[in-house]
Design an enzyme around this catalytic site. Structure first.
Site, short mmCIF file in Angstrom:
data_model
loop_
_atom_site.label_atom_id
_atom_site.label_comp_id
_atom_site.label_asym_id
_atom_site.label_seq_id
_atom_site.Cartn_x
_atom_site.Cartn_y
_atom_site.Cartn_z
N ASN A 22 0.86 -1.18 0.00
CA ASN A 22 0.00 0.00 0.00
C ASN A 22 0.89 1.22 0.00
O ASN A 22 2.04 1.16 0.44
CB ASN A 22 -0.92 0.01 1.22
CG ASN A 22 -2.22 0.74 0.96
OD1 ASN A 22 -2.31 1.56 0.04
ND2 ASN A 22 -3.23 0.47 1.76
N HIS A 23 0.41 2.32 -0.52
CA HIS A 23 1.20 3.54 -0.58
C HIS A 23 0.95 4.37 0.68
O HIS A 23 -0.15 4.89 0.87
CB HIS A 23 0.83 4.35 -1.83
CG HIS A 23 1.23 3.69 -3.11
ND1 HIS A 23 0.69 4.02 -4.33
CD2 HIS A 23 2.13 2.71 -3.35
CE1 HIS A 23 1.24 3.28 -5.27
NE2 HIS A 23 2.12 2.48 -4.70
N HIS A 76 -4.84 4.10 -0.29
CA HIS A 76 -5.82 3.10 -0.75
C HIS A 76 -5.43 2.46 -2.08
O HIS A 76 -6.28 2.22 -2.93
CB HIS A 76 -7.21 3.73 -0.85
CG HIS A 76 -7.71 4.28 0.46
ND1 HIS A 76 -8.09 3.48 1.51
CD2 HIS A 76 -7.85 5.56 0.90
CE1 HIS A 76 -8.46 4.23 2.53
NE2 HIS A 76 -8.32 5.48 2.19
N HIS A 77 -4.14 2.21 -2.24
CA HIS A 77 -3.65 1.54 -3.45
C HIS A 77 -3.19 0.13 -3.09
O HIS A 77 -2.00 -0.19 -3.15
CB HIS A 77 -2.51 2.35 -4.08
CG HIS A 77 -2.91 3.73 -4.46
ND1 HIS A 77 -2.00 4.76 -4.61
CD2 HIS A 77 -4.13 4.28 -4.72
CE1 HIS A 77 -2.63 5.88 -4.95
NE2 HIS A 77 -3.93 5.60 -5.02
N LEU A 78 -4.13 -0.72 -2.73
CA LEU A 78 -3.82 -2.07 -2.26
C LEU A 78 -3.40 -2.97 -3.41
O LEU A 78 -3.99 -2.92 -4.50
CB LEU A 78 -5.04 -2.68 -1.58
CG LEU A 78 -5.70 -1.87 -0.46
CD1 LEU A 78 -6.95 -2.58 0.02
CD2 LEU A 78 -4.73 -1.67 0.68
#
Length: 600
Positions: free
Chosen positions: A349-350, A532-534
């Site tokens: 995640n970022h 929210h970049h899973l």
């Protein structure tokens, strides 16, 4: 309620309300109602029970809608798409209401909460929503179309993932793209027109967008095509929009082909287990339950492949429920182990954290009157333009290298959030705000989390352990990101516009000098959030990679006729949001499946 009816109701609320704050609260109620009362759908649970298709696709999200489109191009194949959510609400198509769909009471999300960790989300569980609707997270995201960089994908290839180099994947990015901005579309080496996924800049920018652009220029950074060869710089984002409306993958890929006779789309149905022949280790079907009648159980069968496109949380969840995952975990739960695999690991995640905030004194974008707000609604209804057609400052971003990166391969991306709860901004479209928060996030973190299960009940959420900034190098890079944000916020152009930094210190960091390395280090000790970049939880890699779940053709190691097709397969994070990579992965996977079965 249709979109036209919603907008008409909003206008009536405005006319009847005594204040803008009251109107904002009432309109928020209308939005919530539309998101929780979705269009009626045909319940196909009984019709598909016991049926056989050539392919079953589990998950109608960013990737699944693409796979359903492309596989159903072969008229002799029968395709079933199963989606736990329902049809997309018209509400989600208005860009300015993007954040409303991510509220806890929305029925179009999986409202995942992480396990509490000391610094992550200030020691509390983090809210990590993902899309539970046709279109998946492309229906609730910030609409940014970002691919990542050449070195990202060449690195995948160097890790043993043949066919995933930049030159190859670029063709799949271009295959889906319909770039509607002539200034980008003319660069045919990087862009294309005619694909299903429309991409263009938002049709409206407010005055603050251009002020921030000028601040970047003051520091020597020019406007760039971040999906082109030179990513470092500032830019107005290319969005998954068309004519002022969101274009989710449901709108872009699935809606145009819903009338294909060989494609069945079954919504409100959750896959609960992959049916695997224990002797041959071959996937032959899927067990499912109905979301609103969980006592109903059914099974459906695939003569060719089961394709899991349920996303970075639900894809590994389903694999583990089916006996594919860490042996120790499965045995504890009494799940028969079909394949011992590192499913759920490599969670990427970022990370981001509380940034530098600017107060807007003269350039607040809140409507000055009800009449102005009514005019904005009318402008969107008539022309699909104006503030409701935009996402405010979220349409502005930039790539900047930290002290550990290079200009040609930046590792920090900047987002701009906005709020002021005292004026009811929490209930307002994202294009209305009077504060700007500049938030860096690290796009190539070395830290990895993991997810696991502690229940055989498919409706129990998995346990998510973010472990963001567990690698000290990530912490250093993100501090660099904050130092640049502070430098940017200090630009003269902001002072000229009567925009000043809010120097209120974060709780627990009162003893540190605001804007210093020590201060931002303290901030990270107390609060780390997510962009929210899973991704990454069903890692792609060759057979010799002990951590790999799928091979470079996205086949699950050790199991025949089973593939995972979504961003859970990425071995390392692309330097971008994840929607465009998900579409690319689905385009490429669809061709690999066609090569395996149709072009033999």
């Amino acid at each position: 309620m249709s979109l036209q009816e919603f907008l008409s109701a909003s206008q009536q609320v405005l006319r009847d309300s005594s204040t803008n704050a009251t109107a904002a609260t009432l309109i928020f109620g209308l939005v919530t109602s539309m998101l929780t009362t979705q269009p009626a759908h045909e319940n196909l649970a009984e019709r598909i029970n016991g049926a056989e298709f050539d392919f079953i696709i589990v998950g109608g999200g960013s990737a699944g809608c693409v796979v359903a489109n492309r596989l159903s191009e072969i008229k002799s194949w029968k395709i079933l798409l199963i989606e736990a959510g329902l049809e997309e609400s018209v509400m989600s198509r208005i860009p300015a209401y993007k954040s409303f769909s991510q509220t806890l009471n929305s029925s179009i999300i999986f409202p995942y909460m992480t396990e509490a960790e000391p610094a992550t989300c200030a020691g509390s569980p983090c809210f990590w929503p993902t899309g539970k609707v046709l279109g998946g997270s492309s229906t609730i995201n910030t609409l940014l179309y970002a691919r990542g960089f050449k070195k990202d994908y060449d690195k995948w290839h160097d890790m043993g993932n043949y066919g995933w180099d930049w030159i190859t994947v670029l063709q799949y990015f271009k295959k889906s793209e319909n770039n509607l901005d002539p200034k980008y579309a003319k660069y045919i080496k990087y862009h294309s027109t005619g694909g299903y996924q429309s991409v263009q800049m938002f049709p409206y920018q407010d005055m603050n967008v251009y002020t921030v652009l000028d601040a970047y220029k003051e520091l020597g950074y020019s406007n760039t095509d971040y999906n082109g060869p030179h990513p470092t710089g500032v830019f107005l984002v290319q969005g998954t929009v068309k004519d002022g409306f969101r274009m989710s993958t449901n709108d872009a890929f699935l809606t145009p082909v819903r009338n294909r006779k060989n494609l069945v789309v079954a919504t409100g149905i959750r896959a609960t287990k992959i049916i695997i022949n224990d002797e041959t280790k071959t996937a032959i079907g899927v067990e499912y339950a109905v979301e609103n009648d969980r006592e109903y159980k059914g099974s459906v069968y695939a003569s060719k492949d089961v394709v899991i496109s349920a996303g970075a949380i639900e894809s590994p969840h389903l694999l583990m429920l089916s006996g594919i995952g860490p042996q120790e975990t499965l045995q504890k739960l009494g799940i028969p182990v079909i394949k011992d695999s590192k499913v759920g690991y490599n969670l990427i995640n970022h990370p981001t954290s509380v940034g530098v905030t600017l107060n807007l004194t003269d350039s607040s974008t809140f409507p000055a009157s009800k009449a102005e707000w009514l005019a904005h609604i009318d402008q969107f209804v008539r022309y699909h333009k104006g503030p409701l057609s935009s996402i405010g400052l979220s349409q502005l971003s930039g790539y900047i290298p930290s002290s550990k990166a290079t200009v040609d391969y930046p590792d920090l991306k900047y987002g701009f959030s906005f709020s002021d709860a005292s004026t009811g901004a929490a209930f307002l479209p994202s294009s209305y705000y009077n504060r700007i928060t500049i938030g860096p996030y690290l796009v190539r973190p070395q830290s990895r989390g993991y997810l696991t299960i502690n229940s055989r009940n498919p409706f129990d959420q998995p346990l998510i352990f973010p472990r963001m900034l567990s690698n000290p190098d990530d912490r250093k890079r993100l501090i660099d990101g904050h130092l640049f944000a502070f430098k940017l916020a200090s630009a003269q152009v902001f002072r000229d516009k009567n925009i000043f930094i809010d120097t209120t210190k974060e709780r627990g960091c009162e003893n540190e000098e605001f804007g210093t390395e020590e201060y931002f280090g303290c901030v990270l000790d107390h609060y780390v959030g997510t962009a929210h970049h899973l991704a990454g939880t069903c890692k792609m890699g060759p057979y010799k990679d002990p951590d790999a779940v799928v091979d470079p053709e996205l086949k699950v190691h050790g199991i025949s006729n089973l593939r995972v097709v979504d961003v859970s397969i990425v071995p390392e994070s692309p330097s971008s949001n994840t929607n465009a990579p998900a579409i690319m992965i689905a385009e490429k996977a669809s061709d690999m499946i066609k090569d395996a079965y149709w072009r033999m």
